[in-house]
Design a protein around this motif. Structure first.
Motif, PDB file in Angstrom:
ATOM      1  N   VAL A  31      15.922  -8.152   0.799  1.00 61.08           N
ATOM      2  CA  VAL A  31      14.546  -8.566   1.100  1.00 61.08           C
ATOM      3  C   VAL A  31      13.820  -7.382   1.736  1.00 61.08           C
ATOM      4  CG1 VAL A  31      13.126 -10.125   2.483  1.00 61.08           C
ATOM      5  CG2 VAL A  31      15.186 -10.987   1.361  1.00 61.08           C
ATOM      6  N   SER A  32      12.732  -6.980   1.114  1.00 60.60           N
ATOM      7  CA  SER A  32      11.958  -5.844   1.624  1.00 60.60           C
ATOM      8  C   SER A  32      11.057  -6.341   2.738  1.00 60.60           C
ATOM      9  CB  SER A  32      11.147  -5.234   0.488  1.00 60.60           C
ATOM     10  OG  SER A  32      12.034  -4.759  -0.507  1.00 60.60           O
ATOM     11  N   LEU A  33      11.540  -6.216   3.952  1.00 58.94           N
ATOM     12  CA  LEU A  33      10.854  -6.840   5.089  1.00 58.94           C
ATOM     13  C   LEU A  33       9.774  -5.922   5.663  1.00 58.94           C
ATOM     14  CD1 LEU A  33      11.196  -9.596   6.466  1.00 58.94           C
ATOM     15  CD2 LEU A  33      12.639  -8.469   8.162  1.00 58.94           C
ATOM     16  N   HIS A  34      10.161  -4.773   6.160  1.00 59.61           N
ATOM     17  CA  HIS A  34       9.242  -3.709   6.622  1.00 59.61           C
ATOM     18  C   HIS A  34       8.443  -4.029   7.881  1.00 59.61           C
ATOM     19  CE1 HIS A  34      10.412  -1.859   2.942  1.00 59.61           C
ATOM     20  NE2 HIS A  34       9.616  -2.552   2.179  1.00 59.61           N
ATOM     21  N   ALA A  35       8.272  -5.304   8.199  1.00 62.95           N
ATOM     22  CA  ALA A  35       7.620  -5.683   9.460  1.00 62.95           C
ATOM     23  C   ALA A  35       8.171  -7.037   9.842  1.00 62.95           C
ATOM     24  CB  ALA A  35       6.106  -5.756   9.294  1.00 62.95           C
ATOM     25  N   ALA A  95      12.607   8.614  -5.864  1.00 66.04           N
ATOM     26  CA  ALA A  95      13.096   7.872  -4.704  1.00 66.04           C
ATOM     27  C   ALA A  95      12.377   6.527  -4.599  1.00 66.04           C
ATOM     28  CB  ALA A  95      12.870   8.697  -3.443  1.00 66.04           C
ATOM     29  N   CYS A  96      12.895   5.655  -3.721  1.00 63.38           N
ATOM     30  CA  CYS A  96      12.326   4.321  -3.549  1.00 63.38           C
ATOM     31  C   CYS A  96      10.819   4.396  -3.390  1.00 63.38           C
ATOM     32  CB  CYS A  96      12.870   3.652  -2.284  1.00 63.38           C
ATOM     33  SG  CYS A  96      14.559   3.171  -2.440  1.00 63.38           S
ATOM     34  N   GLY A  97      10.127   3.580  -4.141  1.00 63.46           N
ATOM     35  CA  GLY A  97       8.687   3.464  -3.991  1.00 63.46           C
ATOM     36  C   GLY A  97       7.897   4.562  -4.649  1.00 63.46           C
ATOM     37  N   GLN A  98       8.596   5.501  -5.311  1.00 66.68           N
ATOM     38  CA  GLN A  98       7.863   6.607  -5.931  1.00 66.68           C
ATOM     39  C   GLN A  98       7.682   6.430  -7.427  1.00 66.68           C
ATOM     40  OE1 GLN A  98      10.036  10.159  -4.624  1.00 66.68           O
ATOM     41  NE2 GLN A  98       8.357  10.520  -3.198  1.00 66.68           N
ATOM     42  N   GLY A 112       0.790  -1.231   0.000  1.00 66.83           N
ATOM     43  CA  GLY A 112       0.000   0.000   0.000  1.00 66.83           C
ATOM     44  C   GLY A 112       0.820   1.278   0.000  1.00 66.83           C
ATOM     45  N   PHE A 113       2.049   1.197   0.524  1.00 66.24           N
ATOM     46  CA  PHE A 113       2.880   2.402   0.669  1.00 66.24           C
ATOM     47  C   PHE A 113       3.706   2.681  -0.570  1.00 66.24           C
ATOM     48  CE2 PHE A 113       4.904  -1.365   2.381  1.00 66.24           C
ATOM     49  CZ  PHE A 113       6.102  -1.388   1.696  1.00 66.24           C
ATOM     50  N   CYS A 114       3.632   1.821  -1.570  1.00 64.28           N
ATOM     51  CA  CYS A 114       4.493   1.924  -2.753  1.00 64.28           C
ATOM     52  C   CYS A 114       3.673   2.423  -3.941  1.00 64.28           C
ATOM     53  CB  CYS A 114       5.079   0.548  -3.055  1.00 64.28           C
ATOM     54  SG  CYS A 114       5.986   0.477  -4.617  1.00 64.28           S
ATOM     55  N   ALA A 115       4.189   3.448  -4.621  1.00 68.03           N
ATOM     56  CA  ALA A 115       3.426   4.050  -5.727  1.00 68.03           C
ATOM     57  C   ALA A 115       3.203   3.049  -6.858  1.00 68.03           C
ATOM     58  CB  ALA A 115       4.159   5.284  -6.248  1.00 68.03           C
ATOM     59  N   MET A 132      15.512  -2.510  -8.147  1.00 66.99           N
ATOM     60  CA  MET A 132      14.677  -1.867  -7.132  1.00 66.99           C
ATOM     61  C   MET A 132      13.775  -0.816  -7.775  1.00 66.99           C
ATOM     62  SD  MET A 132      17.114  -1.261  -3.831  1.00 66.99           S
ATOM     63  CE  MET A 132      17.951  -2.593  -2.993  1.00 66.99           C
ATOM     64  N   GLY A 133      13.581  -0.915  -9.080  1.00 63.52           N
ATOM     65  CA  GLY A 133      12.669   0.016  -9.742  1.00 63.52           C
ATOM     66  C   GLY A 133      11.247  -0.520  -9.674  1.00 63.52           C
ATOM     67  N   MET A 134      10.503  -0.309 -10.753  1.00 57.15           N
ATOM     68  CA  MET A 134       9.119  -0.773 -10.760  1.00 57.15           C
ATOM     69  C   MET A 134       9.085  -2.291 -10.891  1.00 57.15           C
ATOM     70  SD  MET A 134       7.904   2.101 -13.469  1.00 57.15           S
ATOM     71  CE  MET A 134       6.157   1.779 -13.469  1.00 57.15           C
ATOM     72  N   GLY A 135       8.172  -2.914 -10.147  1.00 56.26           N
ATOM     73  CA  GLY A 135       7.926  -4.336 -10.325  1.00 56.26           C
ATOM     74  C   GLY A 135       8.617  -5.219  -9.313  1.00 56.26           C
ATOM     75  N   GLU A 136       8.231  -6.489  -9.334  1.00 55.85           N
ATOM     76  CA  GLU A 136       8.810  -7.486  -8.440  1.00 55.85           C
ATOM     77  C   GLU A 136       9.696  -8.407  -9.285  1.00 55.85           C
ATOM     78  OE1 GLU A 136       9.345  -8.316  -5.307  1.00 55.85           O
ATOM     79  OE2 GLU A 136      10.215 -10.166  -6.096  1.00 55.85           O
ATOM     80  N   PRO A 137      11.027  -8.267  -9.164  1.00 58.31           N
ATOM     81  CA  PRO A 137      11.909  -9.049 -10.037  1.00 58.31           C
ATOM     82  C   PRO A 137      11.709 -10.555  -9.904  1.00 58.31           C
ATOM     83  CG  PRO A 137      13.168  -7.777  -8.400  1.00 58.31           C
ATOM     84  CD  PRO A 137      11.760  -7.313  -8.328  1.00 58.31           C
ATOM     85  N   LEU A 147      10.111   6.375   5.025  1.00 56.48           N
ATOM     86  CA  LEU A 147       9.114   6.217   3.962  1.00 56.48           C
ATOM     87  C   LEU A 147       9.040   7.474   3.107  1.00 56.48           C
ATOM     88  CD1 LEU A 147       6.686   4.190   3.150  1.00 56.48           C
ATOM     89  CD2 LEU A 147       5.263   5.985   4.127  1.00 56.48           C
ATOM     90  N   ASN A 148       9.078   7.288   1.805  1.00 58.16           N
ATOM     91  CA  ASN A 148       8.895   8.414   0.891  1.00 58.16           C
ATOM     92  C   ASN A 148       7.407   8.641   0.649  1.00 58.16           C
ATOM     93  OD1 ASN A 148      11.655   9.130   0.208  1.00 58.16           O
ATOM     94  ND2 ASN A 148      11.770   7.072  -0.666  1.00 58.16           N
ATOM     95  N   PRO A 149       7.030   9.886   0.454  1.00 62.62           N
ATOM     96  CA  PRO A 149       5.609  10.152   0.261  1.00 62.62           C
ATOM     97  C   PRO A 149       5.105   9.611  -1.080  1.00 62.62           C
ATOM     98  CG  PRO A 149       6.926  12.155  -0.056  1.00 62.62           C
ATOM     99  CD  PRO A 149       7.864  11.094   0.418  1.00 62.62           C
ATOM    100  N   VAL A 190      19.406  -8.037  -6.409  1.00 61.16           N
ATOM    101  CA  VAL A 190      17.989  -8.288  -6.662  1.00 61.16           C
ATOM    102  C   VAL A 190      17.233  -8.015  -5.373  1.00 61.16           C
ATOM    103  CG1 VAL A 190      16.280 -10.067  -7.211  1.00 61.16           C
ATOM    104  CG2 VAL A 190      18.440  -9.977  -8.474  1.00 61.16           C
ATOM    105  N   SER A 191      16.230  -7.160  -5.460  1.00 64.59           N
ATOM    106  CA  SER A 191      15.429  -6.824  -4.285  1.00 64.59           C
ATOM    107  C   SER A 191      14.060  -7.461  -4.429  1.00 64.59           C
ATOM    108  CB  SER A 191      15.295  -5.296  -4.190  1.00 64.59           C
ATOM    109  OG  SER A 191      14.514  -4.930  -3.073  1.00 64.59           O
ATOM    110  N   THR A 192      13.649  -8.203  -3.421  1.00 69.53           N
ATOM    111  CA  THR A 192      12.357  -8.892  -3.505  1.00 69.53           C
ATOM    112  C   THR A 192      11.484  -8.586  -2.305  1.00 69.53           C
ATOM    113  OG1 THR A 192      11.234 -11.022  -3.691  1.00 69.53           O
ATOM    114  CG2 THR A 192      13.289 -10.997  -2.430  1.00 69.53           C
ATOM    115  N   VAL A 193      10.202  -8.598  -2.543  1.00 73.08           N
ATOM    116  CA  VAL A 193       9.221  -8.429  -1.485  1.00 73.08           C
ATOM    117  C   VAL A 193       9.108  -9.714  -0.648  1.00 73.08           C
ATOM    118  CG1 VAL A 193       7.275  -9.197  -2.901  1.00 73.08           C
ATOM    119  CG2 VAL A 193       6.888  -7.458  -1.149  1.00 73.08           C
TER     120      VAL A 193
END
Ligand code: SAH
Length: 367
Positions: free
Chosen positions: A219-223, A340-343, A122-125, A164-169, A297-299, A196-199
């Motif tokens: 690994v995009s952990l976040h929680a 920036a990340c997620g934008q 939800g936080f990612c554009a 780490m651009g658009m999409g899930e590699p 977090l970027n807006p 390689v960055s993965t969710v």
């Protein structure tokens, strides 16, 4: 000369495929020409019109045989040119974004692996915009090449590539691995400079673990508990934290490369002392312990909560260090140009003026 259709774009072909293609389509071409073409593709990349050591009719035929997959639309520049965002249009009109970041020691390209993303964080554009399609190998590699062209104009060379651009590699693993082969073998980038960055797509991590090159895994952990992560990162319901950590441990033992955990710090959501303790516990389950990258977090338009204030980010970092986990506070570069990340969203339709080449770079488009 056979002018029939040929499949594939400029960077879909590896060396063997290129030689076969040219042998079929331009049988009179001398062998040394293939070396020249290869250098124009990878060493000093240019568009075919500028392949000046080849006769003009050959250049024209090569431009048809090796069409570009990316049609550069706009470039946005920030930080005095240290961060450049490229917006490109694909053949079917899909917009994608690529970011070039220059620093004293590194030149990093952040590439997109899909048009949009299906992971719905939800936080990612990009997640907010939804999924359109996977990118092809040629579409991924050409992003790096176009960034390399820009870097060479500045007397620099691309040293690092991050997915780490658009999409899930790791939802597009086969093409991403092919792109890595091309970046490593043909552009000459070291595997340790590819990330390689993965969710947290567990089957993709396992495929990458079985792949021959030891690329870095982020690994995009976040929680750090399933309840919270189910909310922030919905794919966690399919691949919960225990499974994810198991796949990370297997990646580590296959590659012997330290894994990093990405943690976008969201005010009051994942930035408390309890979060730090839970996160440290997970990081230390890996041996060696995962490295944590903290980024406020970027807006983005679709997410109300703001990023954690910087003093709290530093406190959180100190707590992790105190618990024996290395953590780095990352700069959010390119916020002013939505790079920036997620934008990265590229939601607007792109209007290309002046054909398929870069627009006048003295007039960057600041959105
Ligand atoms: N799908 C992959 C790669 C793309 S996102 C992944 O999830 O890792 C690249 C990084 O930016 C990820 O760590 C992602 O979680 C992070 N990110 C997404 N939105 C963000 C935001 N608004 N602020 C800061 N980081 C964000």
């Amino acid at each position: 000369m056979n002018d029939g259709p040929v499949s594939g774009t400029r960077y879909d072909h590896d060396r063997n495929a290129l030689e076969t293609l040219l042998g079929d389509e331009l049988p009179d071409l001398k062998r040394y020409r293939i070396e020249q073409i290869w250098e124009w593709l990878y060493t000093t990349p240019r568009d075919p019109a500028e392949w000046t050591n080849l006769p003009v009719p050959v250049r024209e035929r090569l431009a048809e045989l090796l069409p570009s997959a990316l049609h550069p639309a706009t470039e946005s520049i920030s930080e005095g040119g240290q961060t450049v965002k490229f917006l490109s249009e694909l053949d079917d009109g899909q917009p994608i974004e690529t970011v070039l970041m220059l620093s004293a020691r590194r030149v990093t390209v952040c590439v997109s692996s899909q048009a949009g993303c299906a992971m719905a964080c939800g936080f990612c554009a990009t997640g907010q915009a939804g999924f359109t399609r996977h990118l092809t190998t040629g579409e991924i590699v050409e992003q790096v090449i176009r960034a390399e062209m820009r870097a060479q104009q500045l007397q620099r060379r691309v040293s690092n590539v991050v997915f780490m651009g658009m999409g899930e590699p790791l939802a597009n693993t086969d093409r991403v691995i092919e792109a890595i082969e091309r970046l490593h073998g043909d552009l000459g980038l070291s595997a340790r400079n590819l990330t390689v960055s993965t969710v947290g797509v567990v089957p993709g991590i396992r495929t990458l673990a079985a792949y021959r090159l030891p690329v870095n895994l982020a690994v995009s952990l976040h929680a750090a508990n399933d309840d919270k992560r189910n909310e922030l990162v919905p794919i966690n319901r399919r691949y919960p934290i225990d499974d994810l950590l198991g796949a990370c441990a297997d990646y580590l033992s296959a590659k012997n490369r330290r894994i990093s955990f990405e943690w976008a710090m969201i005010d009051g959501v994942n930035d408390t002392a309890t979060d730090a303790r839970e996160l440290a516990g997970l990081a230390r389950r890996l041996r060696p312990s995962a490295h944590v990258n903290l980024i406020p977090l970027n807006p983005t338009p679709g997410f109300a909560t703001r990023g954690t204030p910087l003093d709290q980010v530093h406190r959180f970092r100190d707590q992790l260090e105190h618990l024996g986990v290395n953590a780095t506070v990352r700069r959010n570069r390119g916020t002013d140009i939505d790079a920036a990340c997620g934008q990265l969203a590229a939601g607007q339709p792109v209007r290309i003026t002046g054909g398929r080449r870069h627009r006048d770079e003295t007039a960057p488009d600041h959105r």
